[in-house]
Design an enzyme around this catalytic site. Structure first.
Site, PDB file in Angstrom:
ATOM      1  N   GLN B 223      68.306 -40.142   9.655  1.00  0.00           N
ATOM      2  CA  GLN B 223      66.901 -40.382   9.979  1.00  0.00           C
ATOM      3  C   GLN B 223      65.993 -39.381   9.283  1.00  0.00           C
ATOM      4  O   GLN B 223      64.770 -39.490   9.380  1.00  0.00           O
ATOM      5  CB  GLN B 223      66.693 -40.290  11.498  1.00  0.00           C
ATOM      6  N   ARG B 370      65.164 -42.155  21.315  1.00  0.00           N
ATOM      7  CA  ARG B 370      63.929 -42.955  21.260  1.00  0.00           C
ATOM      8  C   ARG B 370      62.835 -42.330  22.119  1.00  0.00           C
ATOM      9  O   ARG B 370      62.206 -42.987  22.937  1.00  0.00           O
ATOM     10  CB  ARG B 370      64.207 -44.398  21.696  1.00  0.00           C
ATOM     11  N   CYS B 371      62.665 -41.024  21.929  1.00  0.00           N
ATOM     12  CA  CYS B 371      61.592 -40.356  22.655  1.00  0.00           C
ATOM     13  C   CYS B 371      61.201 -39.098  21.914  1.00  0.00           C
ATOM     14  O   CYS B 371      61.902 -38.629  21.041  1.00  0.00           O
ATOM     15  CB  CYS B 371      62.003 -40.011  24.079  1.00  0.00           C
ATOM     16  N   GLU B 741      58.377 -45.462  20.739  1.00  0.00           N
ATOM     17  CA  GLU B 741      59.121 -44.901  21.863  1.00  0.00           C
ATOM     18  C   GLU B 741      58.456 -45.089  23.214  1.00  0.00           C
ATOM     19  O   GLU B 741      59.094 -44.884  24.238  1.00  0.00           O
ATOM     20  CB  GLU B 741      59.385 -43.431  21.571  1.00  0.00           C
TER      21      GLU B 741
END
Lengths: 161, 788
Positions: B223, B370-371, B741
């Site tokens: 990522q 996802r935060c 998110e």
């Protein structure tokens, strides 16, 4: 390991041959011997369906079938969905309805859907949800995948009419 | 901020063109790491520890080395010679690449086998003989702090306990004063359990060392390819100009592909030593058992309020289980991430939080699934507390929130724990959600059902996010400022290439970032090719996670396009023989004010940039680059409402309706925004209802495959009703805030609040996730309300 065996199969309409160990999984033959890397691997337990291909028209998880079991049979993978006439209605549906994000589950998902629509050209939402329940998607929440299937079903019906 | 003007250009912001990248994905022509097949490529498999805690007496690889196709077996001792047996983590700890002294969690990497085929490498794992002496195992983080607990990190000099850090935020004394004056204090002791991002593509690498050029190319599920290149250079001592990370198509990331894993390091070292390409792709079991887990926060929260529902203060005490190595991925100065956003959407007088990190004999991590860095845990805590306060005071949960929301005129709002929220209109989002769900009718229905003994609940979450890191004065990773970049080059024919430092894992950057250019320059989005993920061909950036791509890379794209627009203006002025200030720009055309017949298109200006008759003081060519350092974070928000019916006979929770109103500022491509929200809500549903990685007392991992670690299928995933609210960010170039998110951060507590709302007449004030039917049934049974 033991001696290799020749597997002959029709893959996306073409005669293919591969030399594999008897223990080789179909998904590995497809990806590594035939270099058709559109079929993916997402788990070790036949849970995710990323490796779904059609064997004699039926969706199977190619990680749970030996390559030698495909001998003499017809295999269809994502690479065979598009024809000279263009994208299949299922491919078109996934693009039009934003039925994919990362694209990893998409080929397996589309193969399952292709088989579903052959068998049931006008599925209800519940039938769609049940049909794709063996294909996991981590990105979309399935909402737009269902719309993609409905789109494809509609197009198919339109073409048949 | 300059508000996004409504452009008529094809693909401009606010339009929903279909995704460009789909053309390859629907044909099976994506290119993921496991698809990379190179001549002479070897395959790597990892022998992992069966024990959660054990001393290694000896490792014997001789049987494996004699097996067919095996090229090498690499142990921790082999790596010691190269200084690679241990590696730094993003959190400033160290992590064993391959275990040398002892193993510290089940599934830890011990030996790597390199063979000619992947089957041969897997076979040879059976030929690895390791002699272990099992040690006492610590699974419970509370037990980890006992004085007699075995020391997990005996490798750290002078380490005499399992404590990693204590981090505090806010004003403890002021908070104590507020609590002393409160009529009501709501307490909640809750575990946000250990879960896993589980992207459909697992992690992997193909390392390809070229002896002739000395160049190391690593195809990596990353990522953050640029940051990973620098870290590889720093850790392995490889010259950075000879390192190239290619993160091709990534099959979902969700934070799982932010850390550097031992498999990456050993595959790279093996390619360097053997001189051939080496591929390592982990199995799903390896993914779930050893790579970055998320959450595992044991939280004690207290909310102080007056009896008429005015919220006064928040206190939180957290025990954070980081596993055997502190391998969490947070900005360096933030050991508990942005957990101190915990006051959420509410105007409190005082707040204080304290987080203690501990080691246990479990897989390392604590990544931001996802935060944005522990926002998820923080949002869960405050929203659970607020719903419990509503039950305690008898004030309606929606009304109570409205009474306590930060008001629109209070922005920019300084929170008691120090954040400055950029913008918001929380009540507006709430009202849209109430309307969409039909709230008044639902409460009436609930009262009727309760009278009949039926179990129905309505749960809220009015979350505030903090994303877009951003702000290099407070945010860096391993010393690297959390900036991001965009390089834009338009060719003479008016079509060009945008190169990004951020990296898509399914978000659709090849479409949305081209749309930003379309909006700013008036060039159709189809004329802009977006490139990312190859460090040799893109400008530096910190990558995609924490909803930062649009806030940082998106801002950089808008700014670089604006720089080039100004260049185009100069060229247009030259061509039209007027002053630059006499020109108006709209949808890709410069027009002389008052003379609509005199105009030049952006394409004509670009072509002019490559022609010989440009003035001498004007540089030829049409390209530029921008590195963007965000001045502030962005603060997306929303209100989610969940309606559940619970079967008293089975404990099954049926989500009847779920309304999600998100405010992420300006929306680039509404279709993609909705898709992101669908996906995030479904992940939040999985978190709330089914996902769990747990351990027995010996540290055996449960949840190490998709038979045990359940993620939502199409059958149980709910349908989602989406609503929209738009409060543009005042500091982002086109008012965007980031969206990926919000739904994962915002939704889990809405499900739990709905179930607790359904059960609170029976005296239930909390159930920890996941809310499996069995767990809910047991709660109902204990409360004496199950059907026979």
């Amino acid at each position: 390991m033991s001696d290799k065996m020749i597997v002959k199969a029709t893959v996306n309409g073409e005669e293919c041959e591969a030399l594999v160990e008897p223990r080789t999984l179909l998904v590995h033959m497809i990806r590594e011997s035939l270099h058709l890397t559109g079929t993916h691997i997402g788990c070790d337990t036949t849970s995710c369906g990323a490796c779904t291909v059609l064997l004699d028209g039926k969706p199977v998880k190619s990680c749970t079938i030996l390559a030698v079991q495909a001998n003499g049979r017809e295999i269809a993978t994502v690479e065979g969905l598009e024809t000279a006439a263009g994208l299949s209605v299922v491919q078109e549906g996934f693009k039009e309805e934003h039925g994919l994000h990362c694209g990893y589950c998409t080929p397996g998902m589309m193969m399952t859907v292709t088989a579903l629509l052959e068998e049931n050209p006008d599925p209800t939402e519940d039938e769609i949800r049940k049909a794709i329940s063996g294909n996991l998607c981590r990105c979309t929440g399935y909402v737009n995948i269902i719309k993609a299937v409905q789109y494809a079903a509609g197009k198919k019906e339109g073409a048949a009419a | 901020m300059t508000a996004a003007t409504e452009s008529t250009v094809n693909g401009a912001i606010g339009q929903s063109p279909k995704r460009v990248e789909d053309d390859r994905f629907i044909r099976g022509m994506g290119n993921y790491v496991d698809d990379v097949q190179l001549p002479g490529m070897l395959h790597m498999a990892i022998y992992r520890s069966p024990f959660a805690h054990a001393t290694i007496n000896s490792i014997d690889t001789s049987r494996a080395l004699a097996m067919p196709g095996v090229v090498a077996c690499i142990t921790g001792q082999d790596l010691v010679a190269h200084g690679l047996a241990w590696m730094p983590t993003l959190a400033g700890d160290t992590q064993a690449v391959l275990a040398t002294d002892k193993v510290r969690f089940q599934g830890q990497e011990v030996v790597c086998v390199i063979a000619k085929t992947s089957y041969q490498a897997e076979d040879a794992l059976e030929g690895i003989d390791v002699d272990y002496d099992p040690l006492p195992v610590i699974v419970d983080p509370k037990r980890a702090l006992d004085a007699d607990a075995p020391i997990i990190r005996s490798d750290l000099e002078g380490k005499t306990d399992n404590h990693i850090f204590t981090w505090e935020s806010g004003d403890a004394e002021a908070t104590d004063r507020v609590f002393a004056e409160a009529d009501i204090v709501i307490k909640l002791d809750t575990l946000y359990p250990r879960i896993h991002p589980a992207p459909m593509e697992t992690c992997g690498a193909v390392a390809d060392y070229n002896k002739a050029t000395g160049k190391m190319t690593i195809h990596l599920t990353s990522q953050a390819p640029h940051a990973h290149r620098t870290l590889f250079a720093m850790v392995a001592g490889l010259p950075e100009q000879k390192l190239r990370i290619i993160s091709p198509d990534v099959g979902g990331g969700f934070g799982n592909k932010v850390p550097i894993y031992p498999g990456y390091v050993v595959a790279t070292a093996a390619s360097l030593l053997i001189g051939k390409p080496v591929k390592w792709v982990e199995s799903r079991t390896e993914n779930l058992m050893s790579t970055g887990f998320a959450r595992d926060y044991h939280m004690e929260g207290e909310l102080a309020a007056t009896k008429d529902g005015k919220m006064l203060g928040l206190r939180a005490n957290v025990l954070a289980d980081h596993g055997a190595f502190n391998a969490q991925a947070q900005p360096s100065k933030w050991p508990a991430g942005f957990f101190n956003i915990a006051t959420g959407s509410y105007d409190l007088q005082a707040a204080h939080c304290k987080v203690d990190g501990v080691y246990t004999n479990k897989a390392p991590g604590g990544i931001a699934y996802r935060c944005s860095f522990r926002v998820t845990e923080a949002a869960y805590l405050i929203e659970r507390l607020v719903d419990n306060l509503a039950h305690e005071t008898g004030i309606d949960a929606a009304e109570l929130r409205k009474q306590n929301f930060i008001q629109p005129e209070q922005f920019p709002y300084k929170s008691p724990m120090g954040w400055e929220y950029d913008s918001g209109d929380y009540e507006k989002a709430m009202n849209i959600a109430l309307e969409l769900v039909g709230y008044e009718e639902l409460r009436k229905e609930q009262a009727e059902k309760r009278a009949k003994g039926e179990v129905m609940g309505i749960g809220f979450s009015s979350f505030t996010e903090i994303v877009g890191a951003g702000m290099s004065k407070i945010c860096d990773i391993a010393g690297l400022a959390m900036i991001d970049s965009a390089e834009l080059r338009i060719h003479p024919t008016g079509k060009g290439v945008l190169k990004l430092g951020v990296q898509s894992q399914g978000q659709g950057h090849e479409t949305t970032f081209a749309q930003i250019v379309a909006n700013e320059l008036g060039i159709p989005y189809t004329d802009i090719a977006v490139e990312h993920g190859d460090t040799d061909h893109t400008p530096y950036g910190l990558g995609t996670y924490a909803s930062r791509s649009t806030p940082t890379g998106g801002a950089a794209t808008a700014i670089v396009a604006r720089k080039l627009r100004e260049k185009a203006r100069q060229i247009a002025a030259h061509l039209l023989e007027c002053a630059p200030d006499d020109l108006e720009f709209d949808s890709g055309t410069f027009t002389v004010k008052g003379s609509p017949e005199k105009s030049k298109t952006i394409q004509e200006c670009v072509f002019g940039a490559y022609q010989s008759d440009l003035p001498d003081d004007m540089e030829k060519g049409f390209e530029d680059v921008t590195y963007y350092d965000a001045p502030e974070m962005t603060y997306p928000f929303g209100t989610y409402i969940c309606v559940v019916d619970i079967d008293k006979g089975t404990g099954q929770v049926k989500v009847r309706k779920f309304v999600a109103v998100d405010d992420c500022g300006t929306r680039i491509n509404p279709m993609i925004v909705d898709g992101q929200i669908h996906g995030g809500l479904t992940q939040g549903f999985g978190t709330a209802m089914m996902e769990l990685i747990s351990f027995d007392e010996d540290g055996n991992c449960f949840g190490g495959n998709f038979m045990d670690y359940l993620i939502p299928t199409a059958v149980e995933s709910p349908d989602w009703t989406l609503g929209e609210c738009t409060t543009p960010s005042p500091h982002h170039p086109f008012g965007a805030k980031g969206v990926g998110e919000s739904p994962t951060v915002g939704s889990p507590q809405a499900f739990v609040n709905a179930v607790v709302d359904a059960l609170h007449p029976y005296g239930i004030t909390n159930i920890d996730m996941p809310l499996s039917s069995h767990k809910v049934w047991k709660v109902l049974r204990d409360a004496g309300v199950t059907d026979e």
